[in-house]
Design an enzyme around this catalytic site. Sequence first.
Site, short mmCIF file in Angstrom:
data_model
loop_
_atom_site.label_atom_id
_atom_site.label_comp_id
_atom_site.label_asym_id
_atom_site.label_seq_id
_atom_site.Cartn_x
_atom_site.Cartn_y
_atom_site.Cartn_z
N TYR A 32 9.22 5.81 -39.59
CA TYR A 32 8.02 5.16 -40.12
C TYR A 32 7.00 6.23 -40.53
O TYR A 32 6.46 6.21 -41.65
CB TYR A 32 7.42 4.22 -39.06
CG TYR A 32 6.22 3.44 -39.53
CD1 TYR A 32 6.36 2.37 -40.40
CD2 TYR A 32 4.93 3.77 -39.10
CE1 TYR A 32 5.26 1.65 -40.84
CE2 TYR A 32 3.82 3.05 -39.53
CZ TYR A 32 3.99 1.99 -40.39
OH TYR A 32 2.89 1.27 -40.83
N GLY A 79 0.12 -11.16 -43.19
CA GLY A 79 -0.52 -9.90 -42.80
C GLY A 79 -1.47 -9.34 -43.85
O GLY A 79 -2.21 -10.08 -44.52
N1 NAD Z 1 -0.74 -3.63 -39.31
C1 NAD Z 1 -1.04 -2.37 -39.14
O1 NAD Z 1 -1.63 -1.96 -38.10
C2 NAD Z 1 -0.67 -1.34 -40.18
C3 NAD Z 1 -1.10 -0.02 -39.98
C4 NAD Z 1 -0.77 0.93 -40.93
C5 NAD Z 1 -0.06 0.57 -42.06
N2 NAD Z 1 0.33 -0.71 -42.22
C6 NAD Z 1 1.10 -1.03 -43.41
O2 NAD Z 1 0.55 -2.12 -44.09
C7 NAD Z 1 1.58 -2.85 -44.76
C8 NAD Z 1 1.54 -4.32 -44.36
O3 NAD Z 1 1.68 -4.37 -42.96
P1 NAD Z 1 1.47 -5.72 -42.12
O4 NAD Z 1 0.89 -5.29 -40.84
O5 NAD Z 1 0.79 -6.75 -42.92
O6 NAD Z 1 3.01 -6.10 -41.87
P2 NAD Z 1 3.73 -7.54 -41.67
O7 NAD Z 1 5.01 -7.20 -40.98
O8 NAD Z 1 2.82 -8.49 -41.03
O9 NAD Z 1 4.03 -8.02 -43.16
C9 NAD Z 1 4.91 -7.30 -43.96
C10 NAD Z 1 5.38 -8.19 -45.10
O10 NAD Z 1 6.29 -7.40 -45.89
C11 NAD Z 1 7.43 -8.19 -46.19
N3 NAD Z 1 8.58 -7.32 -46.43
C12 NAD Z 1 9.35 -6.68 -45.53
N4 NAD Z 1 10.37 -6.05 -46.14
C13 NAD Z 1 10.22 -6.29 -47.47
C14 NAD Z 1 10.96 -5.93 -48.62
N5 NAD Z 1 12.06 -5.17 -48.53
N6 NAD Z 1 10.52 -6.35 -49.83
C15 NAD Z 1 9.42 -7.13 -49.94
N7 NAD Z 1 8.70 -7.53 -48.88
C16 NAD Z 1 9.09 -7.11 -47.66
C17 NAD Z 1 7.60 -9.11 -45.00
O11 NAD Z 1 8.38 -10.25 -45.34
C18 NAD Z 1 6.16 -9.44 -44.65
O12 NAD Z 1 5.70 -10.57 -45.35
C19 NAD Z 1 2.89 -2.16 -44.38
O13 NAD Z 1 3.26 -1.22 -45.38
C20 NAD Z 1 2.54 -1.43 -43.10
O14 NAD Z 1 3.35 -0.31 -42.85
C21 NAD Z 1 0.05 -1.69 -41.31
#
Ligand code: NAD
Length: 259
Positions: free
Chosen positions: A152, A17
């Site tokens: 969240y 991601g």
């Molecule tokens: N994708 C979106 O639309 C979006 C929007 C707003 C915010 N975000 C934020 O961006 C960040 C990344 O999101 P993403 O979409 O890439 O998510 P994703 O779920 O694709 O990836 C998240 C990663 O975090 C890791 N992870 C989970 N728990 C963990 C822990 N306790 N310690 C270490 N690693 C851990 C997972 O293994 C995974 O590799 C997050 O904080 C998410 O809240 C994403």
Amino acid sequence: MQRLNNKICVVTGAARGIGRAIAARFVQEGAIVVLTDVDAEAGAAAAAALGCRFERLDVAVEADWIRLATRIPTADVVVNNAGVTGFESGMVSHDPEHATLEDWRAVHRINLDGTFLGCRYAIGAMKAAGAGSIINMSSRSGMVGIPGAAAYASSKAAIRNHSKTVALYCAQQGWKIRCNSIHPAAILTPMWEPMLGDGPDREARMAALVADTPLRRFGLPEEVAAIAAMLASDEAAYITGTELQVDGGLLAGSAAAPG
Ligand SMILES: NC(=O)c1ccc[n+]([C@@H]2O[C@H](COP(=O)([O-])OP(=O)(O)OC[C@H]3O[C@@H](n4cnc5c(N)ncnc54)[C@H](O)[C@@H]3O)[C@@H](O)[C@H]2O)c1
């Protein structure tokens, strides 16, 4: 020009991601990247593909941060990206009436405690040089209420505020350690899979999810990574305590038409 030449950059939750895209962009920018994730297998594979170092780190576990501090004692950039929605194992009620205390705490433990610990590690790792950039991944959900994702939204709002406290504290100490938050919305990553499903109505669900987004599409992880690279670089030397939205214009207005 490589904007992060030889900077030591730690990125959490970077097995996939947005975190992975940030790690990839930082490598391109000349950084020495330490890719971390709780998922050791996927994390090690991502690091091998990008040609960078991997360290297993559960952001919610203090002992993991202490171990990281002994292995990577100095850092120029720390991106506290790891986060969860609480829907990873399937959709459950996370509205303010039905969310369980256990679920509420589980989301805060990773998103908020993890970011708190990450900022604390970052300050320790940047203090000797008296300079650095901390980037915390908040969300559009940290700025508005989300009826179906109370924990969240609350955790992301707290990350937004804590980023400003860290920025002010570091400035107060006379350090050039900056701290900013990024607020993405609707970035197409594996995080969305439980919400999109794989049935025949997936496309319709995707279209519905971005119907109120002015740019009418999901964002790309690389589009968040570009902003992280800017905040990490010395070009952002005068930017601290701020928040940058990467949301296709979503927060610029309201879907509710006046009158
Ligand atoms: N994708 C979106 O639309 C979006 C929007 C707003 C915010 N975000 C934020 O961006 C960040 C990344 O999101 P993403 O979409 O890439 O998510 P994703 O779920 O694709 O990836 C998240 C990663 O975090 C890791 N992870 C989970 N728990 C963990 C822990 N306790 N310690 C270490 N690693 C851990 C997972 O293994 C995974 O590799 C997050 O904080 C998410 O809240 C994403």
